[in-house]
Design a protein around this motif. Structure first.
Motif, PDB file in Angstrom:
ATOM      1  N   CYS A  30       0.673  -1.248   0.114  1.00  0.00           N
ATOM      2  CA  CYS A  30       0.008   0.043   0.038  1.00  0.00           C
ATOM      3  C   CYS A  30       0.818   1.334  -0.089  1.00  0.00           C
ATOM      4  O   CYS A  30       1.881   1.329   0.631  1.00  0.00           O
ATOM      5  CB  CYS A  30      -0.900  -0.052   1.268  1.00  0.00           C
ATOM      6  N   ASP A  31       0.373   2.320  -0.769  1.00  0.00           N
ATOM      7  CA  ASP A  31       1.052   3.581  -0.604  1.00  0.00           C
ATOM      8  C   ASP A  31       0.440   4.552   0.223  1.00  0.00           C
ATOM      9  O   ASP A  31      -0.784   4.386   0.546  1.00  0.00           O
ATOM     10  CB  ASP A  31       1.567   4.190  -2.084  1.00  0.00           C
ATOM     11  N   GLY A  32       0.865   5.801   0.442  1.00  0.00           N
ATOM     12  CA  GLY A  32       0.082   6.948   1.270  1.00  0.00           C
ATOM     13  C   GLY A  32      -1.223   7.125   0.687  1.00  0.00           C
ATOM     14  O   GLY A  32      -2.426   7.340   1.507  1.00  0.00           O
ATOM     15  N   ALA A  68       8.180   8.089   5.259  1.00  0.00           N
ATOM     16  CA  ALA A  68       8.812   9.324   5.346  1.00  0.00           C
ATOM     17  C   ALA A  68       8.005  10.368   4.552  1.00  0.00           C
ATOM     18  O   ALA A  68       8.128  11.514   4.973  1.00  0.00           O
ATOM     19  CB  ALA A  68      10.190   9.160   4.711  1.00  0.00           C
ATOM     20  N   GLU A  69       7.449  10.093   3.452  1.00  0.00           N
ATOM     21  CA  GLU A  69       6.676  10.915   2.647  1.00  0.00           C
ATOM     22  C   GLU A  69       5.499  11.373   3.580  1.00  0.00           C
ATOM     23  O   GLU A  69       5.000  12.755   3.223  1.00  0.00           O
ATOM     24  CB  GLU A  69       6.155  10.488   1.127  1.00  0.00           C
ATOM     25  N   LEU A  70       4.971  10.615   4.134  1.00  0.00           N
ATOM     26  CA  LEU A  70       3.550  10.997   4.952  1.00  0.00           C
ATOM     27  C   LEU A  70       3.966  11.992   6.251  1.00  0.00           C
ATOM     28  O   LEU A  70       3.279  12.696   6.339  1.00  0.00           O
ATOM     29  CB  LEU A  70       3.009   9.904   5.317  1.00  0.00           C
ATOM     30  N   LYS A  71       5.397  11.765   6.629  1.00  0.00           N
ATOM     31  CA  LYS A  71       5.492  12.676   7.792  1.00  0.00           C
ATOM     32  C   LYS A  71       6.032  13.970   7.337  1.00  0.00           C
ATOM     33  O   LYS A  71       5.577  14.880   7.762  1.00  0.00           O
ATOM     34  CB  LYS A  71       7.077  11.846   8.353  1.00  0.00           C
ATOM     35  N   LYS A  72       6.280  14.161   5.873  1.00  0.00           N
ATOM     36  CA  LYS A  72       6.759  15.403   5.466  1.00  0.00           C
ATOM     37  C   LYS A  72       5.235  16.148   5.039  1.00  0.00           C
ATOM     38  O   LYS A  72       5.473  17.362   5.054  1.00  0.00           O
ATOM     39  CB  LYS A  72       7.545  15.138   4.006  1.00  0.00           C
ATOM     40  N   LEU A  73       4.332  15.593   4.898  1.00  0.00           N
ATOM     41  CA  LEU A  73       3.127  16.431   4.452  1.00  0.00           C
ATOM     42  C   LEU A  73       2.513  16.970   5.982  1.00  0.00           C
ATOM     43  O   LEU A  73       1.723  17.660   5.744  1.00  0.00           O
ATOM     44  CB  LEU A  73       1.917  15.460   3.951  1.00  0.00           C
ATOM     45  N   GLY A  74       2.966  16.596   7.136  1.00  0.00           N
ATOM     46  CA  GLY A  74       2.584  17.375   8.358  1.00  0.00           C
ATOM     47  C   GLY A  74       1.259  16.784   8.739  1.00  0.00           C
ATOM     48  O   GLY A  74       0.942  15.653   8.701  1.00  0.00           O
ATOM     49  N   ALA A  75       0.565  17.696   9.640  1.00  0.00           N
ATOM     50  CA  ALA A  75      -0.423  17.371  10.325  1.00  0.00           C
ATOM     51  C   ALA A  75      -1.657  17.150   9.397  1.00  0.00           C
ATOM     52  O   ALA A  75      -2.654  16.364  10.074  1.00  0.00           O
ATOM     53  CB  ALA A  75      -0.896  18.541  11.383  1.00  0.00           C
ATOM     54  N   ALA A  76      -1.696  17.302   8.290  1.00  0.00           N
ATOM     55  CA  ALA A  76      -2.801  16.907   7.285  1.00  0.00           C
ATOM     56  C   ALA A  76      -2.795  15.564   7.147  1.00  0.00           C
ATOM     57  O   ALA A  76      -4.098  15.056   6.829  1.00  0.00           O
ATOM     58  CB  ALA A  76      -2.743  17.833   5.830  1.00  0.00           C
ATOM     59  N   CYS A  81      -0.487   8.675   8.454  1.00  0.00           N
ATOM     60  CA  CYS A  81       0.776   8.246   8.864  1.00  0.00           C
ATOM     61  C   CYS A  81       0.688   7.312  10.074  1.00  0.00           C
ATOM     62  O   CYS A  81       1.451   6.086  10.022  1.00  0.00           O
ATOM     63  CB  CYS A  81       1.828   9.422   9.276  1.00  0.00           C
ATOM     64  N   GLN A  82       0.080   7.464  11.035  1.00  0.00           N
ATOM     65  CA  GLN A  82      -0.104   6.600  12.299  1.00  0.00           C
ATOM     66  C   GLN A  82      -0.700   5.378  11.613  1.00  0.00           C
ATOM     67  O   GLN A  82      -0.614   4.151  12.051  1.00  0.00           O
ATOM     68  CB  GLN A  82      -1.191   7.352  13.096  1.00  0.00           C
ATOM     69  N   LYS A  86       1.253   0.887  11.443  1.00  0.00           N
ATOM     70  CA  LYS A  86       0.823  -0.213  11.758  1.00  0.00           C
ATOM     71  C   LYS A  86       0.770  -1.272  10.938  1.00  0.00           C
ATOM     72  O   LYS A  86       0.817  -2.706  11.009  1.00  0.00           O
ATOM     73  CB  LYS A  86      -0.701  -0.079  12.267  1.00  0.00           C
ATOM     74  N   LEU A  87       1.063  -0.877   9.431  1.00  0.00           N
ATOM     75  CA  LEU A  87       1.448  -1.948   8.562  1.00  0.00           C
ATOM     76  C   LEU A  87       2.956  -2.646   8.668  1.00  0.00           C
ATOM     77  O   LEU A  87       3.670  -1.811   9.166  1.00  0.00           O
ATOM     78  CB  LEU A  87       1.247  -1.422   7.270  1.00  0.00           C
ATOM     79  N   ALA A  88       3.041  -3.830   8.129  1.00  0.00           N
ATOM     80  CA  ALA A  88       4.686  -4.270   8.001  1.00  0.00           C
ATOM     81  C   ALA A  88       5.181  -3.467   6.798  1.00  0.00           C
ATOM     82  O   ALA A  88       4.873  -3.027   5.947  1.00  0.00           O
ATOM     83  CB  ALA A  88       4.407  -5.779   7.727  1.00  0.00           C
ATOM     84  N   VAL A  89       6.549  -3.439   7.357  1.00  0.00           N
ATOM     85  CA  VAL A  89       7.578  -2.587   6.339  1.00  0.00           C
ATOM     86  C   VAL A  89       8.207  -3.758   5.475  1.00  0.00           C
ATOM     87  O   VAL A  89       8.712  -4.410   5.725  1.00  0.00           O
ATOM     88  CB  VAL A  89       8.215  -1.728   7.308  1.00  0.00           C
ATOM     89  N   ALA A  90       8.263  -3.594   4.299  1.00  0.00           N
ATOM     90  CA  ALA A  90       8.843  -4.107   2.963  1.00  0.00           C
ATOM     91  C   ALA A  90      10.069  -3.558   2.955  1.00  0.00           C
ATOM     92  O   ALA A  90      10.296  -2.259   3.040  1.00  0.00           O
ATOM     93  CB  ALA A  90       8.087  -4.341   1.878  1.00  0.00           C
ATOM     94  N   ARG A  91      11.152  -4.176   2.676  1.00  0.00           N
ATOM     95  CA  ARG A  91      12.591  -3.728   2.722  1.00  0.00           C
ATOM     96  C   ARG A  91      12.784  -3.017   1.216  1.00  0.00           C
ATOM     97  O   ARG A  91      12.463  -3.711   0.146  1.00  0.00           O
ATOM     98  CB  ARG A  91      13.487  -5.085   2.601  1.00  0.00           C
ATOM     99  N   CYS A  92      13.377  -1.736   1.006  1.00  0.00           N
ATOM    100  CA  CYS A  92      13.249  -1.078  -0.120  1.00  0.00           C
ATOM    101  C   CYS A  92      14.951  -0.672  -0.277  1.00  0.00           C
ATOM    102  O   CYS A  92      15.415  -0.430  -1.353  1.00  0.00           O
ATOM    103  CB  CYS A  92      12.724   0.015  -0.036  1.00  0.00           C
ATOM    104  N   ASP A  93      15.855  -0.795   0.654  1.00  0.00           N
ATOM    105  CA  ASP A  93      17.278  -0.842   0.511  1.00  0.00           C
ATOM    106  C   ASP A  93      17.549   0.644   0.084  1.00  0.00           C
ATOM    107  O   ASP A  93      18.607   1.006  -0.700  1.00  0.00           O
ATOM    108  CB  ASP A  93      17.886  -2.024  -0.424  1.00  0.00           C
ATOM    109  N   HIS A  94      17.130   1.805   0.628  1.00  0.00           N
ATOM    110  CA  HIS A  94      17.230   3.165   0.034  1.00  0.00           C
ATOM    111  C   HIS A  94      17.785   3.723   1.263  1.00  0.00           C
ATOM    112  O   HIS A  94      17.169   3.903   2.411  1.00  0.00           O
ATOM    113  CB  HIS A  94      15.953   3.937  -0.194  1.00  0.00           C
ATOM    114  N   GLU A  95      19.182   4.217   1.344  1.00  0.00           N
ATOM    115  CA  GLU A  95      19.740   4.899   2.159  1.00  0.00           C
ATOM    116  C   GLU A  95      19.209   6.358   2.378  1.00  0.00           C
ATOM    117  O   GLU A  95      18.877   6.739   3.447  1.00  0.00           O
ATOM    118  CB  GLU A  95      21.310   4.943   2.174  1.00  0.00           C
ATOM    119  N   LYS A  96      19.095   6.883   1.056  1.00  0.00           N
ATOM    120  CA  LYS A  96      18.505   8.455   1.057  1.00  0.00           C
ATOM    121  C   LYS A  96      16.881   8.051   0.623  1.00  0.00           C
ATOM    122  O   LYS A  96      16.678   7.314  -0.253  1.00  0.00           O
ATOM    123  CB  LYS A  96      19.104   9.126   0.026  1.00  0.00           C
ATOM    124  N   LYS A  97      16.001   8.698   1.149  1.00  0.00           N
ATOM    125  CA  LYS A  97      14.869   8.350   0.969  1.00  0.00           C
ATOM    126  C   LYS A  97      14.254   9.168  -0.381  1.00  0.00           C
ATOM    127  O   LYS A  97      14.564  10.259  -0.683  1.00  0.00           O
ATOM    128  CB  LYS A  97      13.739   9.081   1.953  1.00  0.00           C
TER     129      LYS A  97
END
Length: 313
Positions: A30-32, A68-76, A81-82, A86-97
């Motif tokens: 799932c994406d944001g 990280a993208e959802l955090k940048k969008l702020g309070a909206a 983001c919360q 709760k979802l499982a995180v898939a491995r993406c291997d990105h040091e820089k987001k």
């Protein structure tokens, strides 16, 4: 969910499960935008809503770049983001987001090794992923979820892969050529040996239990030969015994001894007959005169003639 919609979804899921090996529980990435759509239309809990759409249990995933993208969008997008945490995180291997679209494309790759369903509301991302042969897509429309039907590119890919399976590869063709050449060489050697009288067909050099095969049949293993079941006779206990036409005493093994001690068959008892005996016969023959008069004598005789005949006899 309407019946036609559910039937269409099952057909699409079956297409990917048969041709690309998708197995439940299905993994959904799932994406944001998709998480925001679920919260905005009250499609909670999310795993239950998606499992009803796919008619199978599911496991929900996201990536660290999406969080990280959802955090940048702020309070909206704080609620989204919360929920995404709760979802499982898939491995993406990105040091820089990186952006969420590029991250999901790299996680899927060219072959989608992890067999992910991609859930997104981004139309551009869906068009890009439709060019990947084994990526099923999920999107939301108001308060309903839909499984995107397989594209024409995916259908053509499946047809071409099936045709390739029917034909031999280059490695298989070369291996088959080597095998045929080696077998033909062995056959030629055996034929030349047979002409010289030293082959395996020579009865003087052949063992007792060996079998004669031609050159092509030697590489083939002996097939199992089953015995044919022949028709058997009836059960002797369920069949009546045959009655003998000869003397019943001889058949039963019984013998009667006479006065002389010789074996004689048992005589039948003579039947007694009423009537007068003839003179000079000593009772050996009895004749009923009335019967003789009725059947063997002239029928015009009178009773006096019959009585006279009785007296004379």
């Amino acid at each position: 969910m309407r019946f036609k919609k559910q039937k269409r979804h099952r057909k699409t899921v079956r297409f990917f499960s048969v041709n690309f090996g998708f197995r439940p529980p299905f993994k959904v990435l799932c994406d944001g935008t998709f998480v925001h759509h679920l919260l905005h239309n009250d499609l909670t809990p999310a795993d239950k809503a998606i499992s009803n759409c796919l008619s199978a249990p599911v496991m929900l995933f996201t990536t660290s770049c999406v969080l990280a993208e959802l955090k940048k969008l702020g309070a909206a997008q704080s609620a989204s983001c919360q929920a995404a945490r709760k979802l499982a995180v898939a491995r993406c291997d990105h040091e820089k987001k990186v952006c969420a679209d590029a991250c999901i494309e790299e996680v899927i790759g060219e072959n989608n090794i992890e067999h992910f369903f991609v859930a997104t509301q981004d139309a551009d991302l869906r068009k890009k992923l439709q060019k990947v042969p084994n990526v099923p897509l999920i999107f939301g429309l108001r308060n309903a979820l839909f499984v995107d039907q397989h594209s024409k590119f995916q259908k053509d890919f499946v047809k071409s892969s099936e045709e390739k399976r029917l034909h031999m590869t280059e490695k298989e063709f070369k291996a088959l050529e080597k095998r045929t050449t080696s077998v033909s060489a062995n056959v030629d050697e055996e034929d030349s040996a047979d002409e010289d009288g030293l082959g395996h067909h020579n009865p003087g050099l052949q063992p007792h239990n060996t079998r004669n095969y031609s050159g092509k049949e030697r590489d083939v293993k002996d097939r199992v030969r089953f015995k044919r079941k022949r028709a058997k006779g009836p059960n002797p206990l369920s069949v009546k015994k045959k009655k003998s036409r000869g003397n019943p005493n001889h058949a039963s093994g019984k013998e009667v001894k006479g006065d002389d001690g010789n074996a004689e068959s048992k005589r039948k008892r003579k039947r007694s007959r009423k009537g007068k005996t003839l003179a000079g016969t000593d009772g050996a023959v009895q004749i009923n005169v009335r019967m003789l008069a009725m059947f063997h004598v002239d029928p015009f005789w009178s009773d006096e003639d019959v009585n006279y005949l009785e007296k004379e006899l």
